[in-house]
Scaffold this motif. Structure first.
Motif, PDB file in Angstrom:
ATOM      1  N   SER A   3       2.112 -35.600  -5.796  1.00  0.00           N
ATOM      2  CA  SER A   3       3.388 -34.912  -5.624  1.00  0.00           C
ATOM      3  C   SER A   3       3.701 -33.975  -6.783  1.00  0.00           C
ATOM      4  O   SER A   3       4.545 -33.083  -6.639  1.00  0.00           O
ATOM      5  N   THR A   4       3.046 -34.146  -7.916  1.00  0.00           N
ATOM      6  CA  THR A   4       3.350 -33.331  -9.094  1.00  0.00           C
ATOM      7  C   THR A   4       2.171 -32.490  -9.570  1.00  0.00           C
ATOM      8  O   THR A   4       2.318 -31.770 -10.564  1.00  0.00           O
ATOM      9  N   HIS A   5       1.031 -32.573  -8.892  1.00  0.00           N
ATOM     10  CA  HIS A   5      -0.147 -31.836  -9.337  1.00  0.00           C
ATOM     11  C   HIS A   5      -0.706 -30.954  -8.228  1.00  0.00           C
ATOM     12  O   HIS A   5      -0.584 -31.269  -7.034  1.00  0.00           O
ATOM     13  N   ASP A   6      -1.332 -29.882  -8.642  1.00  0.00           N
ATOM     14  CA  ASP A   6      -1.948 -28.942  -7.719  1.00  0.00           C
ATOM     15  C   ASP A   6      -3.314 -29.462  -7.299  1.00  0.00           C
ATOM     16  O   ASP A   6      -4.164 -29.756  -8.145  1.00  0.00           O
ATOM     17  N   ARG A  23       8.657 -28.017 -13.239  1.00  0.00           N
ATOM     18  CA  ARG A  23      10.119 -28.083 -13.370  1.00  0.00           C
ATOM     19  C   ARG A  23      10.547 -29.325 -14.134  1.00  0.00           C
ATOM     20  O   ARG A  23      11.415 -29.281 -15.008  1.00  0.00           O
ATOM     21  N   GLU A  24       9.913 -30.440 -13.797  1.00  0.00           N
ATOM     22  CA  GLU A  24      10.247 -31.703 -14.463  1.00  0.00           C
ATOM     23  C   GLU A  24       9.945 -31.635 -15.958  1.00  0.00           C
ATOM     24  O   GLU A  24      10.760 -32.041 -16.795  1.00  0.00           O
ATOM     25  N   ASN A  25       8.786 -31.111 -16.303  1.00  0.00           N
ATOM     26  CA  ASN A  25       8.407 -31.017 -17.711  1.00  0.00           C
ATOM     27  C   ASN A  25       9.194 -29.943 -18.448  1.00  0.00           C
ATOM     28  O   ASN A  25       9.523 -30.112 -19.632  1.00  0.00           O
ATOM     29  N   GLU A  68      15.268 -29.690 -23.047  1.00  0.00           N
ATOM     30  CA  GLU A  68      16.311 -30.586 -23.545  1.00  0.00           C
ATOM     31  C   GLU A  68      15.941 -31.164 -24.906  1.00  0.00           C
ATOM     32  O   GLU A  68      16.786 -31.294 -25.796  1.00  0.00           O
ATOM     33  N   ARG A  69      14.680 -31.506 -25.091  1.00  0.00           N
ATOM     34  CA  ARG A  69      14.236 -32.057 -26.372  1.00  0.00           C
ATOM     35  C   ARG A  69      14.365 -31.001 -27.484  1.00  0.00           C
ATOM     36  O   ARG A  69      14.836 -31.304 -28.575  1.00  0.00           O
ATOM     37  N   ALA A  70      13.954 -29.773 -27.170  1.00  0.00           N
ATOM     38  CA  ALA A  70      14.055 -28.712 -28.171  1.00  0.00           C
ATOM     39  C   ALA A  70      15.514 -28.436 -28.536  1.00  0.00           C
ATOM     40  O   ALA A  70      15.850 -28.218 -29.703  1.00  0.00           O
ATOM     41  N   THR A  71      16.392 -28.456 -27.537  1.00  0.00           N
ATOM     42  CA  THR A  71      17.812 -28.220 -27.789  1.00  0.00           C
ATOM     43  C   THR A  71      18.401 -29.343 -28.635  1.00  0.00           C
ATOM     44  O   THR A  71      19.174 -29.104 -29.573  1.00  0.00           O
ATOM     45  N   ARG A  72      18.013 -30.573 -28.318  1.00  0.00           N
ATOM     46  CA  ARG A  72      18.570 -31.722 -29.030  1.00  0.00           C
ATOM     47  C   ARG A  72      18.155 -31.737 -30.494  1.00  0.00           C
ATOM     48  O   ARG A  72      18.962 -32.053 -31.376  1.00  0.00           O
ATOM     49  N   PHE A  73      16.908 -31.388 -30.780  1.00  0.00           N
ATOM     50  CA  PHE A  73      16.401 -31.463 -32.147  1.00  0.00           C
ATOM     51  C   PHE A  73      16.391 -30.108 -32.862  1.00  0.00           C
ATOM     52  O   PHE A  73      15.931 -30.014 -34.000  1.00  0.00           O
ATOM     53  N   GLY A 130       0.453 -25.820 -15.938  1.00  0.00           N
ATOM     54  CA  GLY A 130       0.678 -25.960 -14.504  1.00  0.00           C
ATOM     55  C   GLY A 130       0.386 -24.671 -13.767  1.00  0.00           C
ATOM     56  O   GLY A 130       0.329 -23.582 -14.357  1.00  0.00           O
ATOM     57  N   ARG A 131       0.214 -24.800 -12.464  1.00  0.00           N
ATOM     58  CA  ARG A 131       0.016 -23.632 -11.607  1.00  0.00           C
ATOM     59  C   ARG A 131       1.391 -23.160 -11.139  1.00  0.00           C
ATOM     60  O   ARG A 131       2.090 -23.863 -10.410  1.00  0.00           O
ATOM     61  N   TYR A 132       1.743 -21.957 -11.547  1.00  0.00           N
ATOM     62  CA  TYR A 132       3.079 -21.442 -11.301  1.00  0.00           C
ATOM     63  C   TYR A 132       3.154 -20.665  -9.991  1.00  0.00           C
ATOM     64  O   TYR A 132       4.191 -20.620  -9.336  1.00  0.00           O
ATOM     65  N   GLY A 133       2.063 -20.017  -9.614  1.00  0.00           N
ATOM     66  CA  GLY A 133       2.002 -19.245  -8.374  1.00  0.00           C
ATOM     67  C   GLY A 133       0.585 -19.238  -7.853  1.00  0.00           C
ATOM     68  O   GLY A 133      -0.275 -19.990  -8.318  1.00  0.00           O
TER      69      GLY A 133
END
Length: 323
Positions: free
Chosen positions: A143-146, A158-160, A166-171, A219-222
C-alpha cells in the motif's frame, strides 16, 4: 521454540525443564512471578510460558493480565498449572488472559504426553500469528510502495513528507526535497519498448537509493519522476546530493538487450525555509521545470534558497554534465 518455566517448587520446575529439554525445547527457568514477567518482556523473550497459578511475589493471573495489557505485537502463549481442575478455577484463569490451563498431578510423567500436545498446539497458534503478521506487513508494504521500482509510492511519500516536515519544524532544522524528472522518457519507451522503460525506472530508483544517505526517503512521485526527502540537510549538502544523483544517472548508460540507453534528468531542489510542506514540494517541481527550460540534464534550485556560498536568494542553476 523457547519456553519459560516458573514453578513455585524448585524441584518441580527442574522436572518440567528436564522434560522439555529432552524433547528439544530451549528453556528459561525462574522462581517467581516478577522474574517471569521480566523475562517475558525482555529481548528475545520466550514465546511460550508455563507457570504455576500461585507464585511468589506475583501470581500467574497477574502476570497474564500485565502481558495482555502490553501493546507488544509479539504474543506470549501462557499455560497455567493448577492442582485442581474445577470449572470455576479454570474459567477464572482463562479470563485473566491464560491461553490454557493444565491440572498438574503430583507425578509429572502422568501428563507428559498431554503437556507436549498442548505445547504443539501453542506452536501452531504462534506460527499462525507469525503468518498473519507477515501477510499484514506485506499488504502494508504494497500500500505504500511502488510495485515497479520498490521505492515508496505517492501515499508513502505523503506519510514520510509530513513526518519529516513536522520533525524539522519542531527541532528548527532544515529538510529538503529533490525532484528528479527523467529527460525524454517517452522517447525511451517509443524507441526501445515499455520493457526497456521499466528496466530504466528500476535502475534509476536503484541508483538514487545508492547515492543518497541511508535515512533519506526515496519515492516515485510520477510516471517518470522520483522525489527524495532529505532531512537535516544543509544547503551545500543538498546541492551536492542533487549533483551526485545527476552524475549517477547520466554517467553510465543503462544496458538493455545488448544496447545502451543514456539517461539524463532535470532536477529541482527546495527546502522547508519559509515554506509549508506542500509549498516545498511545489517549489521543487517549479525548479525542475525551470531545469528543463534551461537545457535539461541539470539541477535548479528554488527561489529563496539561501546558502553560505555567496548566492543571492534567487533562482540559482547548478549544472552537472558528464564528461
Amino acid at each position: 521454540m523457547k519456553v519459560l518455566i516458573a514453578a513455585q517448587e524448585e524441584a518441580r520446575g527442574r522436572q518440567i525443564e528436564q522434560l522439555l529439554q529432552s524433547e528439544g525445547f530451549a528453556t528459561v527457568a525462574v522462581g517467581d512471578g516478577k522474574a517471569a514477567l521480566r523475562a517475558l518482556e525482555g529481548e528475545a523473550a520466550p514465546r511460550v510460558a508455563i507457570f504455576d497459578w500461585l507464585l511468589p511475589q506475583m501470581d500467574g493471573t497477574e502476570v497474564c493480565r500485565r502481558l495482555r495489557a502490553a501493546s507488544d505485537e509479539r504474543y506470549i502463549y501462557c499455560i497455567l498449572l493448577v492442582q485442581s481442575g474445577a470449572a470455576e478455577t479454570v474459567a477464572h484463569l482463562l479470563e485473566s488472559g491464560a491461553d490454557d490451563v493444565l491440572a498438574l498431578p503430583m507425578a509429572l510423567p502422568l501428563i507428559k504426553d498431554e503437556l507436549l500436545a498442548r505445547l504443539r498446539g501453542a506452536r501452531r497458534i504462534l506460527d499462525l500469528q507469525e503468518q498473519l503478521l507477515a501477510a499484514r506487513d506485506a499488504l502494508r508494504f504494497e500500500s505504500t510502495h511502488d510495485g515497479a521500482t520498490g521505492v515508496l509510492n505517492r501515499a508513502g511519500l505523503r506519510e514520510n513528507l509530513h513526518r519529516e516536515y513536522e520533525r524539522a519544524t519542531r527541532f528548527g532544522t532544515t529538510c529538503g526535497a529533490v525532484l528528479v524528472d527523467l529527460d525524454h522518457f517517452r522517447l525511451i519507451n517509443e524507441s526501445f519498448g515499455y520493457q526497456a522503460g521499466d528496466i530504466v525506472l528500476r535502475e534509476v530508483a536503484s541508483r538514487i537509493r545508492n547515492t543518497v544517505r541511508a535515512y533519506d526517503v526515496v519515492g516515485r512521485y510520477g510516471a517518470d519522476e522520483f522525489l527524495v526527502l532529505s532531512p537535516e540537510t544543509s544547503g551545500p549538502a543538498l546541492m551536492a546530493e542533487a549533483e551526485r544523483i545527476l552524475a549517477a544517472m547520466s554517467s553510465t548508460p543503462v544496458a538493455f538487450d545488448g544496447q545502451e540507453i543514456i539517461v539524463t534528468a532535470s532536477i529541482g531542489v527546495a527546502t522547508n525555509e519559509e515554506r509549508t510542506e506542500a509549498e516545498m514540494v511545489q517549489s521543487s517541481e517549479t525548479a525542475m521545470k525551470q531545469a528543463k527550460l534551461t537545457g535539461r540534464n541539470s539541477v535548479e534550485f528554488a527561489r529563496n534558497f539561501t546558502v553560505d556560498m555567496g548566492f543571492a536568494p534567487q533562482l540559482v542553476e547548478r549544472t552537472f554534465r558528464p564528461n
